[in-house]
Motif scaffolding. Structure first.
Motif, short mmCIF file in Angstrom:
data_model
loop_
_atom_site.label_atom_id
_atom_site.label_comp_id
_atom_site.label_asym_id
_atom_site.label_seq_id
_atom_site.Cartn_x
_atom_site.Cartn_y
_atom_site.Cartn_z
N SER A 434 42.12 39.96 43.29
CA SER A 434 42.97 41.01 42.71
C SER A 434 44.07 40.37 41.86
N GLY A 435 44.34 40.99 40.69
CA GLY A 435 45.39 40.49 39.82
C GLY A 435 44.96 39.39 38.88
N SER A 436 43.66 39.08 38.85
CA SER A 436 43.20 37.98 37.99
C SER A 436 42.93 38.44 36.56
N GLY A 437 42.98 39.76 36.30
CA GLY A 437 42.80 40.25 34.94
C GLY A 437 41.49 40.97 34.70
N LYS A 438 40.72 41.25 35.77
CA LYS A 438 39.41 41.89 35.61
C LYS A 438 39.55 43.31 35.05
N SER A 439 40.41 44.10 35.68
CA SER A 439 40.59 45.48 35.24
C SER A 439 41.18 45.54 33.83
N THR A 440 42.07 44.61 33.54
CA THR A 440 42.69 44.57 32.22
C THR A 440 41.64 44.37 31.14
N LEU A 441 40.65 43.53 31.40
CA LEU A 441 39.59 43.29 30.43
C LEU A 441 38.86 44.59 30.10
N LEU A 442 38.54 45.39 31.13
CA LEU A 442 37.84 46.65 30.89
C LEU A 442 38.71 47.62 30.09
N LYS A 443 40.01 47.65 30.36
CA LYS A 443 40.91 48.52 29.60
C LYS A 443 40.97 48.11 28.14
N LEU A 444 40.87 46.81 27.88
CA LEU A 444 40.87 46.34 26.50
C LEU A 444 39.56 46.72 25.81
N LEU A 445 38.45 46.68 26.53
CA LEU A 445 37.17 47.10 25.97
C LEU A 445 37.19 48.60 25.64
N MET A 446 37.89 49.38 26.46
CA MET A 446 38.04 50.82 26.21
C MET A 446 39.11 51.10 25.16
N ARG A 447 39.86 50.08 24.80
CA ARG A 447 41.01 50.16 23.88
C ARG A 447 42.08 51.11 24.41
N PHE A 448 42.32 51.00 25.70
CA PHE A 448 43.49 51.66 26.26
C PHE A 448 44.75 50.89 25.85
N TRP A 449 44.59 49.60 25.64
CA TRP A 449 45.65 48.72 25.14
C TRP A 449 45.08 47.92 23.98
N ASP A 450 45.95 47.42 23.13
CA ASP A 450 45.54 46.50 22.07
C ASP A 450 45.94 45.07 22.44
N VAL A 451 45.10 44.13 22.06
CA VAL A 451 45.37 42.73 22.40
C VAL A 451 46.58 42.22 21.61
N ASN A 452 47.25 41.21 22.17
CA ASN A 452 48.35 40.56 21.45
C ASN A 452 47.82 39.55 20.44
N ALA A 453 46.69 38.93 20.77
CA ALA A 453 46.06 37.96 19.87
C ALA A 453 44.56 37.97 20.14
N GLY A 454 43.77 37.53 19.14
CA GLY A 454 42.33 37.53 19.28
C GLY A 454 41.76 38.90 18.97
N ASN A 455 40.51 39.14 19.36
CA ASN A 455 39.91 40.45 19.12
C ASN A 455 38.88 40.78 20.18
N VAL A 456 38.71 42.07 20.40
CA VAL A 456 37.71 42.59 21.32
C VAL A 456 36.72 43.40 20.50
#
Length: 612
Positions: A434-456
């Motif tokens: 928990s807290g390793s960033g797994k859920s965050t990755l899925l939210k970025l794929l859904m574009r609930f958030w935008d990345v600070n750098a790089g691209n999805v």
């Protein structure tokens, strides 16, 4: 991350207790919403002005009857007058006019109030639509960690308070202005000094006192509305956590906190009531002084031969009876502080910009996507074509990737130079604590958030370039917590596919291993789940969430801890369904359970935003 979100909430909360704009600015913005109904507003103003003039001249005509009696010797007096028509007008005629005016007063007031309330309730409906549209755009990134009780307060009580502004503020201001101007001219016809005294009295009661009262109470009004919202949030939180409160013996503690908050709110309301009382007392004092001042002035003018006896009586009665519109305007300042505070909170929500801007369907005609024709799952050629919802829905596979992604919640970095490729048509497992960033990755794929750098990217296209509607058509996301609406099980499932027939819903439920349970309920799929799904267990709610994902049936399926609340048997059935879905879908399976990873074609280990 939780500490960061709490900190953000506190910052937002403190910002909400302070006004960002002046009362005039708030009123201007709220009045701007009346534009589509301006013709009804103008009718209300005209009718309201005529109604007040009827009420005022009813008393003036009563005074004229008295003067008429004096002129005809009823009182045994003979006095000079300014208007000779009184000598030749029968009392009967004046009384008939008074009856007609009295009836008109009632009719005009009714129609004016009808127009004002029609505008108010029509605009409240429009504002609610605007608020819900704003919340949809702000969600989920901007609303994550926000005080839900305060949001509920804005949607309900704050918007309701705007009814006071639209029904009892805009037209009363215009009515008071027009009526006062007419009365200044009428009184000024007898003598200019009388007209100037009337003007000064109207300005004092209708402008100076409300501005003074509004200035000293505006901040307290905003603090009261904010504290009211926080109390709503506290009560809502207490009701939801009632079981835990009882279990751990925190009832008295929670009760004490609620009492303390209620007393604080009561103290604020008491201060506002004291301000209201002081304002009313001062207003009544000014009215009395102005009325006696008019009597004194007209007697002095009569003694100097500058005004007839009728002028004394008429000017004094007109002065005394014409404060209705400006008193109504002055009284507005009592509730206007809270109304404007509510308006500030509503406008601030409407003007708030989302952290992630949606990409509209139009204006983004050409987007890079991978050609997903038959047999091209591994084709890396990129073509340019228009997105259509049917193309996206019916396409068989959709791969995804994250390239050198860096992302942080506020100052806490979650993913740091992170890269991952999700192969089309395969089940990819992401395992980690928990807290390793797994859920965050899925939210970025859904574009609930935008990345600070790089691209999805999804299917070869950067998610920041794909129209949001089509991105939702391509992806389905099962979160750790499943929200259920107070509705039937069938309707809760069908939200994933509006218009779905019962057979489709049942087939999806079978895949999620919940069909048999539903059929044991008294009303089957028509059984209501209760508020927040309280009648169901955590595992049952989770399986309904998975059922939604199966019903949505899209190329890319994202699942965040989908079996965390399930027993081994139900987990096995769902994983078997996922294995079968993997033949026509790309599945991303996030979990900290090793058993869940057995179904994956490839498993990645994640630790502190790094992949292995």
């Amino acid at each position: 991350m939780q500490s960061e979100q709490k900190q953000t909430t506190q910052v937002n909360g403190s910002a909400e207790t302070k006004k960002r704009r002046s009362a005039i600015s708030i009123m201007g913005s709220l009045i701007g919403l009346v534009k589509p109904l301006i013709h009804i507003m103008l009718a209300a103003i005209v009718l309201g002005t005529l109604g007040y003039l009827c009420a005022i001249f009813l008393t003036i005509l009563a005074g004229q009857v008295i003067v008429h009696g004096l002129l005809t010797g009823v009182a045994g007096m003979n006095v000079p007058v300014d208007n000779m028509w009184l000598v030749f007008t029968p009392v009967k005629t004046i009384l008939i006019v008074m009856v007609v005016i009295a009836v008109l007063r009632g009719l005009l007031h009714y129609v004016e109030q009808y127009c004002n309330h029609f505008i108010a309730f029509k605009l409240l409906a429009i504002i609610r639509h605007k608020v819900f549209a704003a919340l949809r755009k702000l969600c989920p990134a901007k609303l994550e960690g926000r005080d839900k009780g305060n949001l509920i307060s804005i949607i309900t009580t704050d918007i309701e308070l705007l009814e006071v502004f639209y029904a009892h503020t805009i037209s009363p201001i215009a009515i008071a202005t027009l009526t006062s101007a007419i009365m200044v001219i009428f009184i000024g016809r007898y003598h200019a000094l009388a007209g100037l005294l009337a003007l000064a009295a109207y300005l004092m009661v209708g402008v100076v006192i409300p501005l003074w009262n509004g200035k000293r109470g505006s901040q307290k009004g905003m603090e009261f509305r904010t504290e009211f919202g926080e109390l709503n949030s506290f009560v809502l939180d207490s009701l939801r956590g009632l079981d835990e409160t009882i279990q751990y013996g925190q009832g008295e503690n929670r009760k004490a906190q609620m009492t303390e908050r209620s007393k604080k709110l009561s103290g604020m309301q008491k201060d506002l009531s004291h301000m209201e009382g002081a304002q009313r007392s001062f207003t009544n004092m000014v009215i009395l002084l102005a009325s006696f001042g008019m009597l004194t002035l007209t007697i002095w003018l009569y003694a100097r031969g500058a005004m007839g006896f009728e002028g004394i009586l008429t000017c004094t009665i007109a002065m005394w009876g014409s404060f209705g519109p400006v008193v109504a305007l002055s009284s507005l300042s009592n509730n206007l502080n809270q109304t404007l505070a509510s308006g500030e909170r509503v406008l601030s929500l409407l003007e708030e910009t989302p952290l992630v801007e949606e990409i509209p369907e139009t204006g983004k005609s050409i987007v890079s996507v991978t050609d997903r024709s038959a047999g091209s799952a591994e084709n890396d050629d990129v073509t340019e074509q228009n997105f259509t919802s049917e193309t996206d829905k019916n396409s068989e596979f959709a791969g995804a990737s994250a390239e050198h992604v860096t992302f942080a919640y506020e100052s806490e970095t979650i993913l740091d130079d992170y890269s991952l490729k999700l192969e089309a048509g395969k089940i990819t497992g992401i395992h980690g604590a928990s807290g390793s960033g797994k859920s965050t990755l899925l939210k970025l794929l859904m574009r609930f958030w935008d990345v600070n750098a790089g691209n999805v990217s999804v299917d070869g296209a950067d998610v920041r370039e794909i129209p949001t509607k089509y991105l939702r058509h391509m992806e389905s996301y099962v979160t750790q917590e499943t929200h259920l609406f107070h509705d039937s099980i069938a309707n809760n499932i069908a939200i994933a596919k509006p218009g779905a027939i019962r057979e489709e819903i049942m087939e999806a439920a079978k895949k999620a291993s919940i069909h048999d349970f539903i059929m044991t309920l008294p009303k089957g799929y028509d059984t209501e789940v209760g508020e927040l799904g309280d009648t169901l267990s955590g595992g049952e709610k989770q399986r309904i969430g998975i059922t939604r994902a199966f019903l949505h049936d899209v190329p890319l399926l994202l699942m965040d801890e989908p079996t965390s609340n399930l027993d081994s048997l139900n987990e096995g059935i769902i994983l078997k369904s996922l294995k079968e879905s993997g033949k026509k879908q790309t599945v991303v399976l996030v979990s900290h359970r090793t058993s869940t990873m057995n179904v994956a074609d490839v498993v990645y280990e994640m630790e502190n935003g790094r992949i292995s």
